[in-house]
Design a protein around this motif. Structure first.
Motif, PDB file in Angstrom:
ATOM      1  N   VAL A 181      25.310 -42.412 -20.158  1.00  0.00           N
ATOM      2  CA  VAL A 181      25.614 -41.380 -21.314  1.00  0.00           C
ATOM      3  C   VAL A 181      24.505 -40.935 -22.133  1.00  0.00           C
ATOM      4  N   LEU A 182      24.094 -41.991 -22.626  1.00  0.00           N
ATOM      5  CA  LEU A 182      23.080 -41.667 -23.882  1.00  0.00           C
ATOM      6  C   LEU A 182      21.619 -41.292 -23.186  1.00  0.00           C
ATOM      7  N   LEU A 183      21.423 -41.807 -22.177  1.00  0.00           N
ATOM      8  CA  LEU A 183      20.071 -41.420 -21.340  1.00  0.00           C
ATOM      9  C   LEU A 183      20.191 -39.936 -20.893  1.00  0.00           C
ATOM     10  N   VAL A 184      21.456 -39.527 -20.366  1.00  0.00           N
ATOM     11  CA  VAL A 184      21.641 -38.135 -20.168  1.00  0.00           C
ATOM     12  C   VAL A 184      21.358 -37.231 -21.107  1.00  0.00           C
ATOM     13  N   ILE A 185      21.960 -37.656 -22.200  1.00  0.00           N
ATOM     14  CA  ILE A 185      22.088 -36.632 -23.248  1.00  0.00           C
ATOM     15  C   ILE A 185      20.505 -36.610 -24.077  1.00  0.00           C
ATOM     16  N   ALA A 186      19.884 -37.758 -24.051  1.00  0.00           N
ATOM     17  CA  ALA A 186      18.455 -37.666 -24.499  1.00  0.00           C
ATOM     18  C   ALA A 186      17.691 -36.976 -23.751  1.00  0.00           C
ATOM     19  N   ILE A 187      17.757 -36.974 -22.424  1.00  0.00           N
ATOM     20  CA  ILE A 187      16.901 -36.224 -21.521  1.00  0.00           C
ATOM     21  C   ILE A 187      17.135 -34.861 -21.835  1.00  0.00           C
ATOM     22  N   VAL A 188      18.319 -34.439 -21.941  1.00  0.00           N
ATOM     23  CA  VAL A 188      18.744 -32.989 -21.887  1.00  0.00           C
ATOM     24  C   VAL A 188      18.285 -32.560 -23.332  1.00  0.00           C
ATOM     25  N   ALA A 189      18.317 -33.415 -24.240  1.00  0.00           N
ATOM     26  CA  ALA A 189      17.981 -33.006 -25.671  1.00  0.00           C
ATOM     27  C   ALA A 189      16.466 -32.654 -25.621  1.00  0.00           C
ATOM     28  N   ALA A 190      15.679 -33.718 -25.020  1.00  0.00           N
ATOM     29  CA  ALA A 190      14.297 -33.669 -24.826  1.00  0.00           C
ATOM     30  C   ALA A 190      13.848 -32.328 -24.060  1.00  0.00           C
ATOM     31  N   VAL A 191      14.658 -32.190 -22.955  1.00  0.00           N
ATOM     32  CA  VAL A 191      13.912 -31.025 -22.223  1.00  0.00           C
ATOM     33  C   VAL A 191      14.241 -29.511 -23.218  1.00  0.00           C
ATOM     34  N   MET A 192      15.364 -29.772 -23.895  1.00  0.00           N
ATOM     35  CA  MET A 192      15.831 -28.550 -24.649  1.00  0.00           C
ATOM     36  C   MET A 192      14.990 -28.259 -25.817  1.00  0.00           C
ATOM     37  N   LEU A 193      14.288 -29.468 -26.606  1.00  0.00           N
ATOM     38  CA  LEU A 193      13.446 -29.036 -27.679  1.00  0.00           C
ATOM     39  C   LEU A 193      11.976 -28.683 -27.218  1.00  0.00           C
ATOM     40  N   ARG A 194      11.526 -29.268 -25.964  1.00  0.00           N
ATOM     41  CA  ARG A 194      10.267 -29.128 -25.311  1.00  0.00           C
ATOM     42  C   ARG A 194       9.993 -27.807 -24.605  1.00  0.00           C
ATOM     43  N   ARG A 195      11.232 -27.331 -24.019  1.00  0.00           N
ATOM     44  CA  ARG A 195      11.016 -26.110 -22.807  1.00  0.00           C
ATOM     45  C   ARG A 195      11.920 -25.024 -23.202  1.00  0.00           C
ATOM     46  N   SER A 196      12.841 -25.218 -24.263  1.00  0.00           N
ATOM     47  CA  SER A 196      13.831 -23.814 -24.142  1.00  0.00           C
ATOM     48  C   SER A 196      13.494 -23.086 -25.279  1.00  0.00           C
ATOM     49  N   VAL A 197      13.914 -21.925 -25.467  1.00  0.00           N
ATOM     50  CA  VAL A 197      13.292 -20.982 -26.444  1.00  0.00           C
ATOM     51  C   VAL A 197      13.997 -21.479 -27.709  1.00  0.00           C
ATOM     52  N   PHE A 198      15.117 -22.040 -27.781  1.00  0.00           N
ATOM     53  CA  PHE A 198      16.084 -22.691 -29.012  1.00  0.00           C
ATOM     54  C   PHE A 198      14.977 -23.812 -29.567  1.00  0.00           C
ATOM     55  N   GLY A 199      14.316 -24.601 -28.922  1.00  0.00           N
ATOM     56  CA  GLY A 199      13.584 -25.918 -29.273  1.00  0.00           C
ATOM     57  C   GLY A 199      12.340 -25.294 -30.159  1.00  0.00           C
ATOM     58  N   HIS A 200      11.692 -24.232 -29.368  1.00  0.00           N
ATOM     59  CA  HIS A 200      10.356 -23.733 -30.122  1.00  0.00           C
ATOM     60  C   HIS A 200      10.736 -22.699 -31.202  1.00  0.00           C
ATOM     61  N   ALA A 201      11.842 -22.122 -31.071  1.00  0.00           N
ATOM     62  CA  ALA A 201      12.352 -21.507 -32.529  1.00  0.00           C
ATOM     63  C   ALA A 201      12.649 -22.229 -33.460  1.00  0.00           C
ATOM     64  N   LEU A 202      13.592 -23.291 -33.191  1.00  0.00           N
ATOM     65  CA  LEU A 202      13.873 -24.350 -34.356  1.00  0.00           C
ATOM     66  C   LEU A 202      12.579 -25.014 -35.165  1.00  0.00           C
ATOM     67  N   SER A 203      11.579 -25.366 -34.156  1.00  0.00           N
ATOM     68  CA  SER A 203      10.411 -25.812 -34.693  1.00  0.00           C
ATOM     69  C   SER A 203       9.749 -24.960 -35.596  1.00  0.00           C
ATOM     70  N   ALA A 204       9.864 -23.516 -35.024  1.00  0.00           N
ATOM     71  CA  ALA A 204       9.066 -22.660 -36.151  1.00  0.00           C
ATOM     72  C   ALA A 204       9.903 -22.387 -37.405  1.00  0.00           C
ATOM     73  N   THR A 205      11.044 -22.216 -37.126  1.00  0.00           N
ATOM     74  CA  THR A 205      11.979 -22.384 -38.411  1.00  0.00           C
ATOM     75  C   THR A 205      11.582 -23.560 -39.505  1.00  0.00           C
ATOM     76  N   GLY A 206      11.586 -24.701 -38.832  1.00  0.00           N
ATOM     77  CA  GLY A 206      11.253 -25.723 -39.635  1.00  0.00           C
ATOM     78  C   GLY A 206       9.974 -25.737 -40.324  1.00  0.00           C
ATOM     79  N   ALA A 207       8.915 -25.286 -39.416  1.00  0.00           N
ATOM     80  CA  ALA A 207       7.609 -25.036 -40.216  1.00  0.00           C
ATOM     81  C   ALA A 207       7.415 -24.396 -41.132  1.00  0.00           C
ATOM     82  N   SER A 208       7.967 -23.081 -40.818  1.00  0.00           N
ATOM     83  CA  SER A 208       8.138 -22.264 -42.167  1.00  0.00           C
ATOM     84  C   SER A 208       9.226 -21.140 -42.054  1.00  0.00           C
ATOM     85  N   TYR A 209      10.324 -21.257 -42.795  1.00  0.00           N
ATOM     86  CA  TYR A 209      11.595 -20.466 -42.598  1.00  0.00           C
ATOM     87  C   TYR A 209      10.906 -18.889 -42.640  1.00  0.00           C
TER      88      TYR A 209
END
Length: 325
Positions: A181-209
């Protein structure tokens, strides 16, 4: 060898060493884990056997899940200190007779709905009211702990649904189900942060709101999603912890709040930036769990373990500040 060649070789080695040092400072979880493995090989070789490593993996699941969830709001320059409260309420609720003897979907759905609801509540106050994330989530945590006392009547106990027990303690062959279960969630989270629009937008929000907002990013939505996902991860961690102990107990998950922050920072994620990604956070959680087992195997008492864990948390905060500077 000519002096110029020697000097060039020395500069190359120096640059390589400097690069390794920068990586170690950026993602300290990996060198820390390597150091722990070396110490274990010398002092407690049995910790490195496959059966024991699988036990450590299973033990690390609640912390790793909480830390993966915690990393999301931290990337967006927020934080959630209410994850321990979510786990506490999930635990005492799943131990109630109505859940223990009821349909399995109730025991699976309640912690997820609870985590998502608390995450949404936190996010509304943080993203829309612009209240302090620390103050809001700390207050919600206190409220949830009080709720867990009301639900349990101050005397928790009982049993949990067999499916919850199986998820937390069962095995597929020799591999723990909780680890899968942990490995599946970790893979999904990693793909989401690296590949999804949400991941890039969240990184941009953190870099400069402000810059993200001016660039057309819905910064409030990103924070809401991050906090909701963090709450859901805490709910899943509550399922794992409850299934592992098999009963209700007070203050379950309280020690995961700061430990999750330490695992996130050790993994290379700070407020507004993530150098190590989900893999770094995973390594941070494994390192902290491995350290606890190593100290126990070496006969180190609980008070000394708490002191060491506190030093790690303080050191992780110092590293975060060093990286920020």
């Amino acid at each position: 060898m000519p002096k110029t060649a020697t000097a060039g070789f020395g500069r190359m080695l120096g640059a390589h060493a400097a690069g390794l040092l920068r990586k170690a400072v950026a993602i300290p979880a990996w060198p820390a884990l390597a150091l722990l493995i070396v110490i274990a090989a010398i002092e407690q070789p049995r910790l490195l056997s496959l059966p024991f490593l699988l036990i450590i993996l299973r033990q690390s699941v609640p912390l790793a899940l909480t830390a993966i969830g915690q990393s999301l709001p931290m990337i967006g320059r927020s934080i959630d200190l209410s994850v321990g409260g979510v786990i506490a309420v999930a635990n005492v609720t799943l131990a109630l007779p109505a859940f223990a003897a009821g349909p399995a979907w109730m025991s699976l759905a309640f912690p997820l709905v609870l985590g998502a609801t608390i995450g949404m509540f936190n996010a509304v106050l943080i993203a829309f009211v612009r209240a302090s994330a620390v103050v809001v989530t700390l207050g919600v945590s206190v409220m949830l702990v009080g709720t867990s006392y009301l639900i349990s009547g101050g005397a928790p106990g009982g049993a949990v649904h067999p499916l919850i027990r199986w998820i937390a303690t069962g095995r597929w062959g020799t591999f723990p189900i909780a680890g899968i279960v942990l490995l599946v969630i970790a893979i999904v989270a990693a793909v989401m942060l690296r590949r999804s629009v949400f991941g890039h937008a969240l990184s941009a929000t953190g870099a400069s709101y402000g810059a993200a907002w001016l660039g057309g990013i819905s910064v409030r939505k990103e924070l809401v999603v991050a906090h909701v996902l963090c709450g859901i991860c805490a709910g899943i961690a509550g399922i794992m912890l409850t299934g592992y102990i098999g009963t209700g107990t007070l203050n379950l998950g309280a020690d995961l709040v700061m430990a999750s922050v330490a695992a996130v920072v050790l993994g290379g994620t700070t407020f507004g930036a993530s150098a190590g990604g989900v893999g770094g956070v995973f390594a941070g959680a494994i390192a902290l769990t491995f350290l606890a087992n190593l100290m126990t195997g070496m006969g180190v008492g609980k008070p000394a373990q708490l002191i060491v864990q506190g030093l790690i948390i303080a050191g992780a905060a110092a590293l975060a500040r060093l990286r920020a500077r």
